[in-house]
Design a protein around this motif. Structure first.
Motif, mmCIF file in Angstrom:
data_model
loop_
_atom_site.group_PDB
_atom_site.id
_atom_site.type_symbol
_atom_site.label_atom_id
_atom_site.label_comp_id
_atom_site.label_asym_id
_atom_site.label_seq_id
_atom_site.Cartn_x
_atom_site.Cartn_y
_atom_site.Cartn_z
ATOM 1 N N UNK A 19 -14.647 19.293 41.382
ATOM 2 C CA UNK A 19 -15.727 20.065 40.851
ATOM 3 C C UNK A 19 -15.471 21.713 40.740
ATOM 4 N N UNK A 20 -14.858 21.834 42.099
ATOM 5 C CA UNK A 20 -14.758 23.309 42.110
ATOM 6 C C UNK A 20 -13.491 23.854 41.234
ATOM 7 N N UNK A 21 -12.649 23.139 41.001
ATOM 8 C CA UNK A 21 -11.533 23.473 39.913
ATOM 9 C C UNK A 21 -11.914 23.439 38.566
ATOM 10 N N UNK A 22 -12.816 22.495 38.159
ATOM 11 C CA UNK A 22 -13.353 22.317 36.665
ATOM 12 C C UNK A 22 -14.090 23.542 36.368
ATOM 13 N N UNK A 23 -15.090 23.765 37.565
ATOM 14 C CA UNK A 23 -16.060 24.831 37.439
ATOM 15 C C UNK A 23 -15.421 26.308 37.390
ATOM 16 N N UNK A 24 -14.077 26.381 37.963
ATOM 17 C CA UNK A 24 -13.603 27.618 37.923
ATOM 18 C C UNK A 24 -12.914 27.928 36.773
ATOM 19 N N UNK A 25 -12.203 26.661 36.302
ATOM 20 C CA UNK A 25 -11.713 26.993 34.973
ATOM 21 C C UNK A 25 -12.654 27.262 34.040
ATOM 22 N N UNK A 26 -13.526 26.522 33.779
ATOM 23 C CA UNK A 26 -14.625 26.873 32.799
ATOM 24 C C UNK A 26 -14.941 28.101 32.760
ATOM 25 N N UNK A 27 -15.135 28.822 33.777
ATOM 26 C CA UNK A 27 -15.882 30.190 33.936
ATOM 27 C C UNK A 27 -14.721 31.123 33.591
ATOM 28 N N UNK A 28 -13.382 30.864 34.260
ATOM 29 C CA UNK A 28 -12.274 31.858 33.728
ATOM 30 C C UNK A 28 -12.201 31.863 32.071
ATOM 31 N N UNK A 65 -10.425 41.094 33.776
ATOM 32 C CA UNK A 65 -9.740 40.626 34.977
ATOM 33 C C UNK A 65 -10.672 40.439 36.378
ATOM 34 N N UNK A 66 -11.659 41.538 36.437
ATOM 35 C CA UNK A 66 -12.528 41.694 37.278
ATOM 36 C C UNK A 66 -13.330 40.545 37.502
ATOM 37 N N UNK A 67 -13.746 40.143 35.965
ATOM 38 C CA UNK A 67 -14.608 38.711 36.059
ATOM 39 C C UNK A 67 -14.090 37.576 36.478
ATOM 40 N N UNK A 68 -12.710 37.367 36.301
ATOM 41 C CA UNK A 68 -11.947 36.237 36.597
ATOM 42 C C UNK A 68 -11.695 36.427 38.168
ATOM 43 N N UNK A 69 -11.509 37.479 38.707
ATOM 44 C CA UNK A 69 -11.539 37.566 40.273
ATOM 45 C C UNK A 69 -12.693 37.300 40.666
ATOM 46 N N UNK A 70 -13.738 37.426 40.162
ATOM 47 C CA UNK A 70 -15.009 37.154 40.907
ATOM 48 C C UNK A 70 -15.238 35.381 40.840
ATOM 49 N N UNK A 71 -14.806 35.091 39.812
ATOM 50 C CA UNK A 71 -14.894 33.521 39.813
ATOM 51 C C UNK A 71 -14.027 33.114 40.627
ATOM 52 N N UNK A 72 -12.612 33.700 41.109
ATOM 53 C CA UNK A 72 -11.944 33.082 42.256
ATOM 54 C C UNK A 72 -12.503 33.414 43.472
ATOM 55 N N UNK A 73 -13.380 34.409 43.651
ATOM 56 C CA UNK A 73 -14.031 34.644 45.030
ATOM 57 C C UNK A 73 -15.047 33.546 45.012
ATOM 58 N N UNK A 74 -15.831 33.307 44.046
ATOM 59 C CA UNK A 74 -16.856 32.302 44.088
ATOM 60 C C UNK A 74 -16.124 30.850 44.428
#
Length: 188
Positions: free
Chosen positions: A7-16, A128-137
């Motif tokens: 779930x975490x990976x799917x959510x992360x990839x979708x948001x990135x 890139x900042x948005x992507x890093x924020x997704x990583x942090x979440x």
């Protein structure tokens, strides 16, 4: 909120993916030296009181490399389209013959090209900042899940590695799109 690894990976990839798509869309509105419907198709026109993307109220074509032609589906909004283009930050001057609108796209000056590449850099950094924020979440969610015993410490480490891989992948896409657009602008 705790989630399992998938779930975490799917959510992360979708948001990135979404952050990357927002960046790509912002690039389409940036002018190269060539005419392109992308320069105006997202300009919002006041259509019956509602801001509507130009591409939904008109046919947009580029019959020549330096010209955009806009043919409204409803002649009544011709002046609204002209006003919307003039108010946009595209820096384009629309001309109308009462039926359709022609926009001549002059080649970019060297100074304007530099400004555009600076804007691309700014947009790319925001993406890139948005992507890093997704990583942090994602990492926070993973740590919560590990605390709640939904995954082991090893799983947590593996998941963080996968999240980092996704981060690299999407930052790479952003960098590629930025480089391609800068090339278009410098050569256009």
């Amino acid at each position: 909120m705790a989630m399992d690894s998938d779930e975490i990976l799917l959510d992360t990839e979708e948001r990135m993916e979404k952050a990357t798509e927002v960046f790509r869309n912002s690039l389409q509105g940036l002018r190269t030296g060539r005419a392109s419907p992308g320069l105006v198709d997202s300009v919002r026109v006041n259509y019956y009181g509602s801001p509507t993307p130009l591409k939904q109220v008109a046919n947009i074509s580029c019959p020549e490399p330096q010209q955009i032609v806009i043919r409204p589906f409803d002649q009544g909004i011709l002046n609204d389209i002209i006003k919307a283009i003039q108010a946009s930050d595209a820096g384009l001057a629309p001309n109308s013959d009462g039926r359709l609108i022609r926009i001549n796209v002059p080649p970019l000056s060297t100074e304007r090209r530099r400004e555009m590449t600076t804007r691309i850099g700014k947009f790319a950094e925001e993406a890139r900042v948005a992507i890093r924020n997704v990583r942090r979440d994602a990492n926070k969610t993973a740590e919560t899940s590990e605390k709640e015993k939904l995954m082991s410490e090893d799983d947590l480490k593996g998941l963080k590695d996968q999240v980092q891989e996704l981060t690299k992948k999407y930052e790479g896409k952003v960098n590629d799109y930025a480089r391609d657009k800068e090339k278009d602008i410098m050569e256009g």
